[in-house]
Write a protein that holds these residues in place. Structure first.
Motif, PDB file in Angstrom:
ATOM      1  N   GLN A   1      -5.222  -5.176   1.740  1.00  0.00           N
ATOM      2  CA  GLN A   1      -5.118  -3.948   0.948  1.00  0.00           C
ATOM      3  C   GLN A   1      -3.651  -3.538   0.950  1.00  0.00           C
ATOM      4  O   GLN A   1      -2.991  -3.546   1.980  1.00  0.00           O
TER       5      GLN A   1
ATOM      6  N   ARG B   1       0.807  -1.198   0.000  1.00  0.00           N
ATOM      7  CA  ARG B   1       0.000   0.000   0.000  1.00  0.00           C
ATOM      8  C   ARG B   1       0.841   1.248   0.000  1.00  0.00           C
ATOM      9  O   ARG B   1       1.937   1.274   0.493  1.00  0.00           O
TER      10      ARG B   1
ATOM     11  N   THR C   1      -1.937  -0.257  -6.664  1.00  0.00           N
ATOM     12  CA  THR C   1      -2.948  -0.285  -5.621  1.00  0.00           C
ATOM     13  C   THR C   1      -3.730  -1.581  -5.754  1.00  0.00           C
ATOM     14  O   THR C   1      -4.154  -1.936  -6.853  1.00  0.00           O
TER      15      THR C   1
ATOM     16  N   ALA D   1     -12.875  -0.274  -1.042  1.00  0.00           N
ATOM     17  CA  ALA D   1     -12.570  -0.791   0.292  1.00  0.00           C
ATOM     18  C   ALA D   1     -13.680  -0.424   1.269  1.00  0.00           C
ATOM     19  O   ALA D   1     -14.105  -1.246   2.090  1.00  0.00           O
TER      20      ALA D   1
ATOM     21  N   ARG E   1      -7.458   2.001   3.456  1.00  0.00           N
ATOM     22  CA  ARG E   1      -8.210   1.107   4.306  1.00  0.00           C
ATOM     23  C   ARG E   1      -9.633   1.570   4.500  1.00  0.00           C
ATOM     24  O   ARG E   1      -9.948   2.735   4.426  1.00  0.00           O
TER      25      ARG E   1
ATOM     26  N   ILE F   1      -6.521  -4.640  -3.863  1.00  0.00           N
ATOM     27  CA  ILE F   1      -7.440  -5.146  -2.851  1.00  0.00           C
ATOM     28  C   ILE F   1      -7.680  -6.619  -3.159  1.00  0.00           C
ATOM     29  O   ILE F   1      -8.011  -6.980  -4.289  1.00  0.00           O
TER      30      ILE F   1
END
Length: 332
Positions: free
Chosen positions: A133, A40, A148, A83, A50, A150
């Protein structure tokens, strides 16, 4: 080392192999190991990725004076919204983050790479294994690489697919998009599984919405393992808006891409996140073995090869150790 092409992370189903993006520069990442980890972006002034329920768990680490906070970017805003969407639905099934501060945020001694990682395990009785994440911002001679990600993995209470999103930007005008419900069974051997999670949900319509963009072209990973691990409905594209296309890319990310990612996540939340599957011992053992192979291979091939090239050995080993814990893997 990075080539002037997009390098997809090696093992999609692990969620941790971060992918390197395009640009004619060198970066301390390997080739088919071309993914380093999903790391992250630093806290500092850059907004958190988050979900809100965990945003107050720890105070931001003091940034190194040599490393400026990563700039805000459209894909991070999209990922942050996703997220929040996931946590809003899954909060009762997630435990608070237990990642140490020096893994939640870390940087290299050279001052050109910063990363952060957040892992929330599933609560007892939940079908959620973990939600990860991560982001990475790495400065290179001709710009920066920004990743980035998830990932939300399920446990053996269900055979439903995992969720994966990775957005890899290697230039101001192009981005690699990986978005999928990662299958946990061989689809050719389980047509009912294909129908349940991919046909009945009409998720392929979301892939088509991205691929019909004139700026999109298919992304083909050099790794056959990667190409075999994704579903046939996966979004695997490079969106390249060409010289001077920064504004166009931002519009696409905030518009079409954000809408498609939100819809795919919603399909996963509705059809997969809360599902349970009756399995006999043999079926469950096969499912666990498949999951473990994917996770273990990611750690061995991607992380141990890539992280030490970007971060100091003590930092990279500590981060890898925490990722192994999230993946339920023993130390080698």
């Amino acid at each position: 080392m990075l080539r002037p092409e997009h390098c997809l992370r090696l093992l999609p189903a692990t969620a941790l192999a971060f992918v390197a993006a395009s640009a004619p520069f060198s970066c301390p990442l390997s080739q088919p190991r071309r993914g380093a980890t999903l790391l992250r972006l630093p806290h500092g002034r850059a907004p958190q990725l988050r979900g809100k329920p965990s945003s107050t768990l720890r105070a931001p680490a003091m940034p190194d004076a040599a490393v400026a906070p990563a700039p805000e970017m459209p894909q991070r805003e999209v990922a942050r919204a996703l997220a929040d969407q996931a946590v809003a639905r899954l909060a009762p099934r997630l435990l608070p983050s237990a990642v140490p501060d020096d893994v939640a945020e870390f940087r290299n001694g050279a001052g050109n790479a910063v990363g952060s990682l957040d892992v929330r395990r599933g609560a007892p009785g939940s079908s959620i294994d973990f939600m990860l994440q991560s982001s990475l911002h790495c400065k290179v001679p001709n710009g920066a690489i920004d990743i980035t990600s998830i990932l939300i993995f399920l446990n053996a209470a269900t055979d439903a697919p995992h969720f994966l999103l990775e957005l890899i930007q290697g230039s101001p005008t192009s981005i690699v998009v990986l978005l999928d419900l990662l299958p946990r069974k061989d689809l050719s051997l389980h047509p009912d599984y294909l129908q349940k999670y991919y046909e009945n949900t009409q998720i392929d319509e979301q892939r088509a919405k991205i691929e019909e963009l004139p700026q999109a072209r298919p992304y083909r990973s050099p790794s056959l393992f990667v190409r075999s691990a994704f579903s046939p409905t996966a979004v695997m594209v490079t969106i390249d808006c060409g010289q001077g296309g920064e504004g166009t890319l931002e519009e696409i990310v905030h518009g079409r891409l954000a809408a498609v990612a939100k819809e795919v996540l919603q399909i996963w939340l509705d059809c997969c996140a809360e599902s349970t599957t009756a399995m006999d011992d043999i079926e469950r053992d096969c499912l666990l073995k498949r999951d473990q192979i994917v996770r273990s291979k990611s750690i061995e091939v991607d992380l141990t090869a890539s992280l030490p090239r970007m971060f100091d050995p003590d930092v990279s080993s500590h981060v890898i150790s925490e990722i192994r814990k999230a993946f339920g893997l023993q130390e080698p």
